[in-house]
Design an enzyme around this catalytic site. Structure first.
Site, PDB file in Angstrom:
ATOM      1  N   ASP A   1      -2.166  -0.266   5.868  1.00 39.15           N
ATOM      2  CA  ASP A   1      -2.422   0.387   7.166  1.00 39.15           C
ATOM      3  C   ASP A   1      -3.875   0.738   7.410  1.00 39.15           C
ATOM      4  O   ASP A   1      -4.219   1.168   8.511  1.00 39.15           O
ATOM      5  CB  ASP A   1      -1.610   1.692   7.276  1.00 39.15           C
TER       6      ASP A   1
ATOM      7  N   ASP B   1       0.862  -1.166   0.000  1.00 36.37           N
ATOM      8  CA  ASP B   1       0.000   0.000   0.000  1.00 36.37           C
ATOM      9  C   ASP B   1       0.912   1.233   0.000  1.00 36.37           C
ATOM     10  O   ASP B   1       2.091   1.112   0.358  1.00 36.37           O
ATOM     11  CB  ASP B   1      -0.829  -0.108   1.290  1.00 36.37           C
ATOM     12  N   PHE B   2       0.406   2.393  -0.392  1.00 37.45           N
ATOM     13  CA  PHE B   2       1.283   3.578  -0.457  1.00 37.45           C
ATOM     14  C   PHE B   2       1.164   4.451   0.795  1.00 37.45           C
ATOM     15  O   PHE B   2       2.053   4.461   1.639  1.00 37.45           O
ATOM     16  CB  PHE B   2       0.979   4.376  -1.737  1.00 37.45           C
ATOM     17  N   ASP B   3       0.032   5.172   0.936  1.00 42.64           N
ATOM     18  CA  ASP B   3      -0.097   6.121   2.057  1.00 42.64           C
ATOM     19  C   ASP B   3      -0.166   5.380   3.390  1.00 42.64           C
ATOM     20  O   ASP B   3      -0.969   4.471   3.576  1.00 42.64           O
ATOM     21  CB  ASP B   3      -1.373   6.960   1.876  1.00 42.64           C
TER      22      ASP B   3
END
Ligand SMILES: O=P(O)(O)OC[C@H]1O[C@H](O[C@H]2O[C@H](CO)[C@@H](O)[C@H](O)[C@H]2O)[C@H](O)[C@@H](O)[C@@H]1O
Length: 270
Positions: free
Chosen positions: A218, A34-36
């Protein structure tokens, strides 16, 4: 500890280190991130989000492994593909899934985005107007548009204003037929396509022929991905931060994700 220096693999729980060792020993592991909140720390200005340098360096080194050491890499994000690529600068050969699965660019393949039909296009325009109206009456909130959805951001709003705005969106346009409401960290997203990160992980698994998948995420939307993992078959789910999760493992923050990637790189390079 020096900020940004990380704590090395010592920050990783022993059970996670063991799971990574098993994953790294497989012929073809797939690493999905995942990125953010995972590669990039969460920030108020969404256009200022950037991956930690240590994570970018580890990803570049993982991408450069070849032959029987090669690893498949993918980013799966709620972000649309364009900002995802611009902000994350992923190494060449990384498969990319944006907008929670509505936009897909598999390594070595053409980009495929599920086009909206006429009704979905009209519905999205209506939903964007309604979410903008909510933002207009709730100070500190703002709107992000996506190819198949719209996000109300509340990170900069006072707590009571944020929850009132989120309620107005969820109970208003979020209830329209054909609209899918997703809560995230200081966001409510309304999408007009039925996509989720779990299906994206399954598609990546199939397209790469991976022996097992590492997924790190997250947010609530990452729970769909954790739900399709099979730890008994070698899959490794890592939840980043607090909060309840179906993932088998947990680390504290993006710095610990950098530790994880560096540790995986070391295991895979030996
Ligand atoms: O799936 P992800 O890569 O984790 O993307 C989820 C959402 O990320 C962005 O919002 C989040 O990050 C922002 C920047 O740090 C933060 O300000 C916001 O509060 C977070 O929810 C992005 O703007 C969304 O479109 C993504 O869906």
């Amino acid at each position: 500890m020096t900020p940004g220096a990380g704590t090395g693999s010592g920050s990783l729980p022993p059970a996670l280190r063991e799971a990574l060792e098993r994953l790294a020993a497989l012929p073809r592991p797939l690493v999905v991130l995942d990125f953010d909140g995972v590669l990039a720390p969460l920030v108020d200005d969404r256009d200022a989000a950037r991956p930690l340098e240590r994570s970018s360096a580890a990803l570049a080194a993982l991408a450069a492994l070849d032959g029987d050491r090669a690893v498949d890499l993918a980013l799966v994000s709620g972000r649309p593909l364009e900002p995802l690529v611009r902000l994350a600068s992923p190494p060449e050969g990384t498969s990319l899934v944006g907008s929670h699965g509505a936009e897909v660019r598999l390594a070595g393949a053409q980009e495929s985005s599920a086009p909206l039909d006429e009704a979905e296009t009209a519905l999205l325009a209506d939903v964007v107007d309604r979410v903008r109206a909510v933002a207009g009456t709730h100070a500190g909130t703002d709107v992000e548009t996506k190819p198949a959805g719209v996000v109300l951001h509340t990170r900069r709003a006072a707590l009571d204003v944020a929850s009132s705005a989120q309620r107005a969106v969820t109970d208003g346009p979020g209830r329209l037929p054909g609209v899918r409401a997703m809560r995230g960290k200081d966001v409510v997203e309304l999408a007009v396509l039925d996509v989720d990160k779990g299906r994206s992980v399954q598609a990546l698994r199939a397209s790469t022929g991976a022996d097992a998948v590492l997924y790190a995420g997250d947010d609530v939307t990452d729970e769909h991905a954790f739900a399709v993992l099979d730890p008994a078959a070698g899959d490794v789910g890592v939840h980043v931060g607090d909060g309840s999760t179906a993932a088998a493992h947990r680390v504290a923050d993006p710095e610990a994700v950098a530790d994880l990637l560096e540790h995986l790189l070391a295991l895979r390079s030996r």
